[in-house]
Write an enzyme that holds these catalytic residues in place. Structure first.
Site, PDB file in Angstrom:
ATOM      1  CB  CYS A  79      -0.949   0.003   1.188  1.00 30.97           C
ATOM      2  SG  CYS A  79      -2.101  -1.398   1.188  1.00 30.97           S
ATOM      3  N   GLY A  93     -14.226  -6.705  -3.301  1.00 37.68           N
ATOM      4  CA  GLY A  93     -14.059  -7.622  -2.179  1.00 37.68           C
ATOM      5  C   GLY A  93     -12.756  -7.419  -1.433  1.00 37.68           C
ATOM      6  CB  CYS A 110     -10.348   2.473   2.836  1.00 39.19           C
ATOM      7  SG  CYS A 110      -9.139   1.185   2.449  1.00 39.19           S
TER       8      CYS A 110
END
Length: 394
Positions: free
Chosen positions: A82, A115, A214
């Site tokens: 990330c 998902g 998020c």
């Protein structure tokens, strides 16, 4: 010789839900063209490019850039989970600061699936083996998705240690929605109340509701950075520059502390922030605006303390006093953050750069933080890496 690094131009496309976006290479091309236009430089003036993405085959970065131009310059594809977007920017900044290149592109994009995030290669060991082992020991709940166990577990650790209430995380999520309402590039622009966040379906009863996480997101963002000398030679806007930057990876305490807050990067964040403050000769109290990695409301709260925006154990008071928003001590995530703006993994760090560049230029319109001069960016990826960057308005 260390060269001053100017943020010459930024670009970003609206973030969307999975399935609603254009293909990754189209998103990447659009963000790149925007950044070049903002910088008012031709693609041929770019000497190197660092392209970040997590979910994609090798050399996706090349595929995104080739429609813009094929100059033969070095292109490096970057994957740091990330923190990928900021990792690309970190490499680009090093190239300019060292004098290896005068003008460099950092681009990040992601075309995500709907998902929960999951492993893409199930025929080999996961890089999260140690994280999973620590989480299994400290958290349990194998029925929950791993990201929820990681960050929900960290939030629960803060609740257990300091008595933090669940609705404090709901205040963070509601604040994110208020900020995002003024951001036309954000995925979710509808304001939600603390009560709505609390009444959303529980993904971990007593620990997290769905609105505290998020969403998977698709998008792209880019930045053109250059040396001050190059900027002046080519008539480029020099108002925003990178004053300090640090990248850290995990320390032994990630696992040896037996603390979920450390497992999800508290010590990486604290160390990177301390390095940046020392480089710049400032303290956290000098920062006007922050874009931080709020992949979960729980992580935003923990990060306040790791960045030194408030004392350890003081994050709940910081939130409830309104010190994290307009009129408080420091505006956090004026873009709406990952919670409302969205989190396309490879693009996130560069979307933060886009927001803070406009804040320091004074062009953030309804989101503008009055008098913003120093802006701090925090981008975290488990596995793990953390990049903290300080931008300054010249």
């Amino acid at each position: 010789m260390i060269h001053k690094v100017v943020v010459a131009g930024v670009g970003m496309i609206p973030f969307t839900k999975p399935g609603a976006s254009e293909p990754y290479h189209v998103m990447g091309e659009k963000a790149t063209r925007q950044a070049l236009a903002d910088a008012r430089v031709d693609f041929g003036a770019v000497h190197q490019a660092y392209i970040g993405y997590v979910y994609g085959d090798s050399t996706c970065g090349h595929r995104a850039l080739y429609p813009v131009g094929m100059s033969g310059m070095p292109i490096v594809n970057v994957n740091n989970n990330c923190s990928t977007g900021s990792s690309a920017l970190f490499l680009a900044r090093q190239a300019v600061e060292s004098g290896a290149a005068d003008c460099v592109l950092a681009l990040g994009f992601e075309q995500m699936a709907a998902g929960a995030i999951k492993a893409q290669f199930e025929d080999r060991p996961t890089p999260f083996e140690e994280f999973d082992r620590a989480t299994a020991e400290l958290v349990g709940h194998p029925e929950l998705p791993l990201a929820i166990r990681y960050f929900g577990g960290a939030g629960k650790a803060h609740m257990d240690k300091y008595g933090t209430r669940l609705d404090t995380f709901a205040h963070i999520r509601a604040k994110a929605s208020r900020h995002a309402a003024n951001n036309p590039l954000a995925l979710f622009r509808k304001e939600v109340s603390v009560e709505e966040v609390m009444n959303a379906p529980a993904v971990w009863p007593g620990v997290m509701t769905r609105l505290m996480a998020c969403p998977p997101t698709c998008g792209a963002a880019a930045a053109v950075i250059c040396s001050e000398a190059f900027a002046k030679k080519h008539g480029i806007d020099t108002r925003v520059w990178i004053r300090a930057q640090a990248m850290t990876t995990d320390f032994p305490s990630t696992f040896e502390s037996h603390d979920m807050m450390r497992v999800v990067g508290f010590d990486m964040t604290r160390d990177a922030a301390e390095k940046v403050y020392k480089q710049a000769g400032i303290g956290p109290q000098d920062v006007n605006v922050v874009e931080l990695h709020d992949c979960f409301a729980q992580n935003e709260l923990i990060t306040y303390e790791a960045l030194g925006l408030c004392p350890e154990g003081g994050a709940e008071k910081f939130v409830l006093d309104g010190d994290n928003t307009y009129g408080g001590k420091v505006v956090t995530n004026p873009s709406g953050g990952l919670l409302s703006k969205g989190h396309p993994l490879g693009a996130t760090g560069l979307a933060q750069c886009y927001e803070l560049t406009h804040q320091l230029r004074g062009t953030a319109e309804q989101r503008q933080v009055p008098g913003a001069r120093l802006a701090l960016k925090h981008n975290l990826g488990l596995g793990g890496a953390c990049v903290v960057t300080l931008y300054e308005a010249a």
